[in-house]
Write a protein that holds these residues in place. Structure first.
Motif, PDB file in Angstrom:
ATOM      1  N   UNK A  91     -28.355  10.429 -20.242  1.00  0.00           N
ATOM      2  CA  UNK A  91     -28.790  11.676 -20.876  1.00  0.00           C
ATOM      3  C   UNK A  91     -28.744  12.839 -19.888  1.00  0.00           C
ATOM      4  N   UNK A  92     -29.081  12.583 -18.625  1.00  0.00           N
ATOM      5  CA  UNK A  92     -29.032  13.638 -17.616  1.00  0.00           C
ATOM      6  C   UNK A  92     -27.602  14.104 -17.391  1.00  0.00           C
ATOM      7  N   UNK A  93     -26.681  13.180 -17.235  1.00  0.00           N
ATOM      8  CA  UNK A  93     -25.277  13.562 -17.067  1.00  0.00           C
ATOM      9  C   UNK A  93     -24.791  14.387 -18.246  1.00  0.00           C
ATOM     10  N   UNK A  94     -25.140  13.940 -19.437  1.00  0.00           N
ATOM     11  CA  UNK A  94     -24.691  14.630 -20.648  1.00  0.00           C
ATOM     12  C   UNK A  94     -25.274  16.038 -20.727  1.00  0.00           C
ATOM     13  N   UNK A  95     -26.553  16.176 -20.411  1.00  0.00           N
ATOM     14  CA  UNK A  95     -27.203  17.485 -20.484  1.00  0.00           C
ATOM     15  C   UNK A  95     -26.617  18.453 -19.465  1.00  0.00           C
ATOM     16  N   UNK A  96     -26.370  17.978 -18.250  1.00  0.00           N
ATOM     17  CA  UNK A  96     -25.789  18.846 -17.226  1.00  0.00           C
ATOM     18  C   UNK A  96     -24.376  19.263 -17.624  1.00  0.00           C
ATOM     19  N   UNK A  97     -23.636  18.332 -18.185  1.00  0.00           N
ATOM     20  CA  UNK A  97     -22.283  18.652 -18.656  1.00  0.00           C
ATOM     21  C   UNK A  97     -22.331  19.710 -19.763  1.00  0.00           C
ATOM     22  N   UNK A  98     -23.282  19.566 -20.678  1.00  0.00           N
ATOM     23  CA  UNK A  98     -23.420  20.532 -21.777  1.00  0.00           C
ATOM     24  C   UNK A  98     -23.720  21.938 -21.259  1.00  0.00           C
ATOM     25  N   UNK A 102     -19.185  21.174 -14.054  1.00  0.00           N
ATOM     26  CA  UNK A 102     -18.350  20.018 -13.794  1.00  0.00           C
ATOM     27  C   UNK A 102     -19.242  18.911 -13.230  1.00  0.00           C
ATOM     28  N   UNK A 103     -18.952  17.688 -13.586  1.00  0.00           N
ATOM     29  CA  UNK A 103     -19.772  16.557 -13.142  1.00  0.00           C
ATOM     30  C   UNK A 103     -18.910  15.625 -12.299  1.00  0.00           C
ATOM     31  N   UNK A 104     -19.351  15.412 -11.056  1.00  0.00           N
ATOM     32  CA  UNK A 104     -18.663  14.487 -10.156  1.00  0.00           C
ATOM     33  C   UNK A 104     -19.664  13.446  -9.681  1.00  0.00           C
ATOM     34  N   UNK A 105     -19.316  12.181  -9.802  1.00  0.00           N
ATOM     35  CA  UNK A 105     -20.141  11.110  -9.260  1.00  0.00           C
ATOM     36  C   UNK A 105     -19.648  10.825  -7.848  1.00  0.00           C
ATOM     37  N   UNK A 121     -23.623   3.339 -16.814  1.00  0.00           N
ATOM     38  CA  UNK A 121     -24.276   4.576 -17.256  1.00  0.00           C
ATOM     39  C   UNK A 121     -23.444   5.319 -18.299  1.00  0.00           C
ATOM     40  N   UNK A 122     -22.365   4.665 -18.777  1.00  0.00           N
ATOM     41  CA  UNK A 122     -21.498   5.265 -19.798  1.00  0.00           C
ATOM     42  C   UNK A 122     -21.047   6.667 -19.381  1.00  0.00           C
ATOM     43  N   UNK A 123     -20.479   6.742 -18.174  1.00  0.00           N
ATOM     44  CA  UNK A 123     -20.163   8.033 -17.578  1.00  0.00           C
ATOM     45  C   UNK A 123     -18.689   8.404 -17.627  1.00  0.00           C
ATOM     46  N   UNK A 124     -17.831   7.493 -18.045  1.00  0.00           N
ATOM     47  CA  UNK A 124     -16.392   7.764 -17.958  1.00  0.00           C
ATOM     48  C   UNK A 124     -15.967   8.977 -18.771  1.00  0.00           C
ATOM     49  N   UNK A 125     -16.591   9.182 -19.921  1.00  0.00           N
ATOM     50  CA  UNK A 125     -16.200  10.305 -20.776  1.00  0.00           C
ATOM     51  C   UNK A 125     -16.939  11.588 -20.418  1.00  0.00           C
ATOM     52  N   UNK A 126     -17.848  11.502 -19.449  1.00  0.00           N
ATOM     53  CA  UNK A 126     -18.619  12.678 -19.044  1.00  0.00           C
ATOM     54  C   UNK A 126     -18.129  13.216 -17.715  1.00  0.00           C
ATOM     55  N   UNK A 127     -17.921  12.319 -16.765  1.00  0.00           N
ATOM     56  CA  UNK A 127     -17.564  12.735 -15.411  1.00  0.00           C
ATOM     57  C   UNK A 127     -16.156  13.324 -15.361  1.00  0.00           C
TER      58      UNK A 127
END
Length: 220
Positions: A91-98, A102-105, A121-127
């Motif tokens: 949820x944090x990754x998604x909110x920051x993306x929204x 840009x999101x980098x792990x 963390x289901x991050x592939x479609x977010x990062x």
């Protein structure tokens, strides 16, 4: 203005610090080096190239460094299926993306571990991008990882989200501020002293407090 959120992975998004400490303890034991686990925990967040000499000395690094890191990987492998994401990680990754970042792990972990945690963390479609140990010469607290993460997305400015003093030191040396969470087991004072501009107890607390950080919505 920052345009890129740089997320540490181990200890920040996924709950691995104590598994890492135990794996390092067992790897050192293979070489008849017995270290208190609490001391090992204090070094978690460093990459293995930094952790071994920090906990021992340059002589041990020269004699056994690569073998210790190989042993750590072997010891960590049976523990990886115990690892779970922290509540709120996705949820944090998604909110920051929204919010337009840009999101980098930014991980200095082994590539297969990073791939596993991306799925966890289901991050592939977010990062927008991610890093592994293959991408840097020196790991945290050196700034290389933060610089590499920014370069991956041509970021003009970043915000680091991490759990350890080493995240904040690395980010600071790269000219990047850090928002820290206490999920790695470090104290508020330690994280502030290392350079964190804000410290939160959990990822859920960070989500609720994002507008009081450099990750605020535009215009807030």
């Amino acid at each position: 203005m920052a345009d890129t959120a740089i997320f540490d992975v181990d200890g920040t998004l996924v709950d691995t610090n104590y598994q890492h400490a135990l794996a390092w303890y067992r790897s050192f034991r293979r070489f008849d080096i017995v270290l208190p686990i609490w001391r090992i925990h204090r070094a978690i967040g460093m990459g293995g190239d930094q952790l071994v000499p920090s906990l021992t000395d340059d002589r041990v690094e020269r004699a056994h460094g690569d073998d210790l890191r190989a042993a750590w990987a072997e010891e960590f492998e049976p523990l990886i299926d115990e690892v779970r994401p922290f509540d709120g990680a996705h949820d944090l990754l998604l909110e920051v993306k929204k919010r337009g970042f840009q999101v980098v792990l930014a991980s200095s972990g082994k590539s297969d571990h990073v791939e596993h945690f991306l799925d966890l963390v289901e991050a592939r479609d977010i990062a927008d991008a991610w890093t592994t140990s293959d991408d840097v010469t020196a790991s945290k607290p050196a700034p290389d990882l933060v610089q590499t993460a920014l370069a991956r997305v041509s970021g003009t400015g970043g915000i680091m989200i991490g759990d350890s003093p080493w995240d904040a030191v690395a980010a600071g040396d790269a000219g990047v501020d850090t928002v820290a969470v206490r999920t790695g087991g470090f104290s508020v004072d330690e994280l502030h002293d290392a350079g964190a501009v804000r410290v939160f107890d959990s990822l859920r607390d960070l989500i609720d407090g994002l507008d009081g950080t450099p990750l605020a919505r535009p215009g807030v």
